[in-house]
Design a protein around this motif. Structure first.
Motif, PDB file in Angstrom:
ATOM      1  N   ILE A 180     -90.532  30.169   4.575  1.00  0.00           N
ATOM      2  CA  ILE A 180     -91.948  29.778   4.676  1.00  0.00           C
ATOM      3  C   ILE A 180     -92.095  28.391   5.300  1.00  0.00           C
ATOM      4  N   GLY A 181     -91.086  27.976   6.027  1.00  0.00           N
ATOM      5  CA  GLY A 181     -91.118  26.660   6.658  1.00  0.00           C
ATOM      6  C   GLY A 181     -90.764  25.569   5.665  1.00  0.00           C
ATOM      7  N   GLU A 182     -91.268  24.391   5.924  1.00  0.00           N
ATOM      8  CA  GLU A 182     -91.021  23.259   5.027  1.00  0.00           C
ATOM      9  C   GLU A 182     -91.923  23.380   3.802  1.00  0.00           C
ATOM     10  N   LEU A 183     -91.349  23.261   2.636  1.00  0.00           N
ATOM     11  CA  LEU A 183     -92.100  23.357   1.383  1.00  0.00           C
ATOM     12  C   LEU A 183     -93.124  22.232   1.285  1.00  0.00           C
ATOM     13  N   ARG A 184     -94.393  22.591   1.008  1.00  0.00           N
ATOM     14  CA  ARG A 184     -95.460  21.588   0.925  1.00  0.00           C
ATOM     15  C   ARG A 184     -96.084  21.478  -0.466  1.00  0.00           C
ATOM     16  N   SER A 185     -96.337  22.626  -1.125  1.00  0.00           N
ATOM     17  CA  SER A 185     -96.995  22.532  -2.432  1.00  0.00           C
ATOM     18  C   SER A 185     -96.681  23.748  -3.290  1.00  0.00           C
ATOM     19  N   VAL A 186     -96.837  23.552  -4.588  1.00  0.00           N
ATOM     20  CA  VAL A 186     -96.678  24.620  -5.571  1.00  0.00           C
ATOM     21  C   VAL A 186     -97.875  24.561  -6.508  1.00  0.00           C
ATOM     22  N   HIS A 187     -98.433  25.727  -6.808  1.00  0.00           N
ATOM     23  CA  HIS A 187     -99.556  25.817  -7.739  1.00  0.00           C
ATOM     24  C   HIS A 187     -99.244  26.909  -8.749  1.00  0.00           C
ATOM     25  N   SER A 188     -99.512  26.641 -10.011  1.00  0.00           N
ATOM     26  CA  SER A 188     -99.227  27.634 -11.030  1.00  0.00           C
ATOM     27  C   SER A 188    -100.362  27.689 -12.046  1.00  0.00           C
ATOM     28  N   VAL A 189    -100.583  28.875 -12.577  1.00  0.00           N
ATOM     29  CA  VAL A 189    -101.575  29.091 -13.640  1.00  0.00           C
ATOM     30  C   VAL A 189    -100.910  29.917 -14.725  1.00  0.00           C
ATOM     31  N   PHE A 190    -101.032  29.449 -15.967  1.00  0.00           N
ATOM     32  CA  PHE A 190    -100.520  30.186 -17.116  1.00  0.00           C
ATOM     33  C   PHE A 190    -101.597  30.091 -18.187  1.00  0.00           C
ATOM     34  N   THR A 191    -102.409  31.122 -18.293  1.00  0.00           N
ATOM     35  CA  THR A 191    -103.513  31.114 -19.254  1.00  0.00           C
ATOM     36  C   THR A 191    -103.461  32.362 -20.119  1.00  0.00           C
ATOM     37  N   ILE A 192    -103.804  32.174 -21.382  1.00  0.00           N
ATOM     38  CA  ILE A 192    -103.889  33.267 -22.351  1.00  0.00           C
ATOM     39  C   ILE A 192    -105.086  32.986 -23.254  1.00  0.00           C
ATOM     40  N   SER A 193    -105.500  33.985 -23.984  1.00  0.00           N
ATOM     41  CA  SER A 193    -106.573  33.796 -24.962  1.00  0.00           C
ATOM     42  C   SER A 193    -105.988  33.997 -26.348  1.00  0.00           C
ATOM     43  N   VAL A 194    -105.945  32.908 -27.114  1.00  0.00           N
ATOM     44  CA  VAL A 194    -105.381  32.993 -28.463  1.00  0.00           C
ATOM     45  C   VAL A 194    -106.482  33.305 -29.471  1.00  0.00           C
ATOM     46  N   LYS A 195    -106.071  33.919 -30.572  1.00  0.00           N
ATOM     47  CA  LYS A 195    -107.021  34.257 -31.632  1.00  0.00           C
ATOM     48  C   LYS A 195    -107.220  33.070 -32.555  1.00  0.00           C
TER      49      LYS A 195
END
Length: 196
Positions: free
Chosen positions: A10-25
């Protein structure tokens, strides 16, 4: 994902984005201050992923928390933590972890000539789908079938003991993740005090 992010696909690495969401009781152990909140519970996976993809430690970080005051689940811990991490060579990463939203577990890696999207990345109950988009080429889709990650970890460790070899991951990796996590927590406290 780690190989593709580094091998020029993917060429030169520029950015990383991550999402980790859950709904707790309400009443979940995850919402007790003693258990730390969103960042140590699920955000640590984002930190580890980003550090490994970037193959570096962040030079600067910013952290922000929020909670809905009308939601009893978040009396003791924040609902959401968002972080921005700056790395060498003018690269950025960001992630959001949350206890009060729909289940999302994604990672996006962006390079100068393409990108990679993987989802549900942190899940161990489902197959993981990875899309590789390279400028001027047809999108590639790879599906990685669900594995029993815990059994694989135990098998790997047992082989290391039997063969007298070092595990693929060391305690140093966990310590480095924890250092970034604590730095982010301090940055979020400072940001919250500044806005108060």
């Amino acid at each position: 994902l780690l190989r593709l992010a580094q091998d020029g696909t993917i060429g030169e690495l520029r950015s990383v984005h991550s999402v980790f969401t859950i709904s707790v009781k309400e009443g979940s152990h995850k919402t007790l201050r003693a258990n730390g909140g969103t960042l140590p519970d699920i955000g640590i996976y984002c930190i580890n992923t980003i550090r490994n993809i970037m193959r570096a430690e962040p030079a600067k970080v910013a952290g922000f928390t929020t909670r809905r005051t009308d939601d009893p689940r978040f009396r003791e811990v924040e609902e959401m933590f968002t972080a921005v991490l700056e790395f060498s060579r003018a690269r950025l990463a960001a992630f959001t972890c949350e206890f009060g939203a729909s289940r999302v577990m994604s990672v996006d890696v962006v390079g100068t000539t393409g990108s990679i999207h993987a989802e549900p990345f942190y899940d161990y109950k489902n197959d993981v789908r990875m899309e590789i988009n390279v400028d001027g080429a047809e999108k590639q889709v790879r599906v990685f079938s669900r594995q029993n990650q815990f059994a694989l970890e135990i098998d790997h460790f047992a082989q290391c003991v039997l063969n007298g070899t070092a595990p693929a991951e060391s305690a140093d990796e966990a310590i480095a993740d924890t250092v970034v996590m604590e730095t982010l927590q301090n940055a979020a406290r400072s940001a919250n005090h500044a806005s108060a």
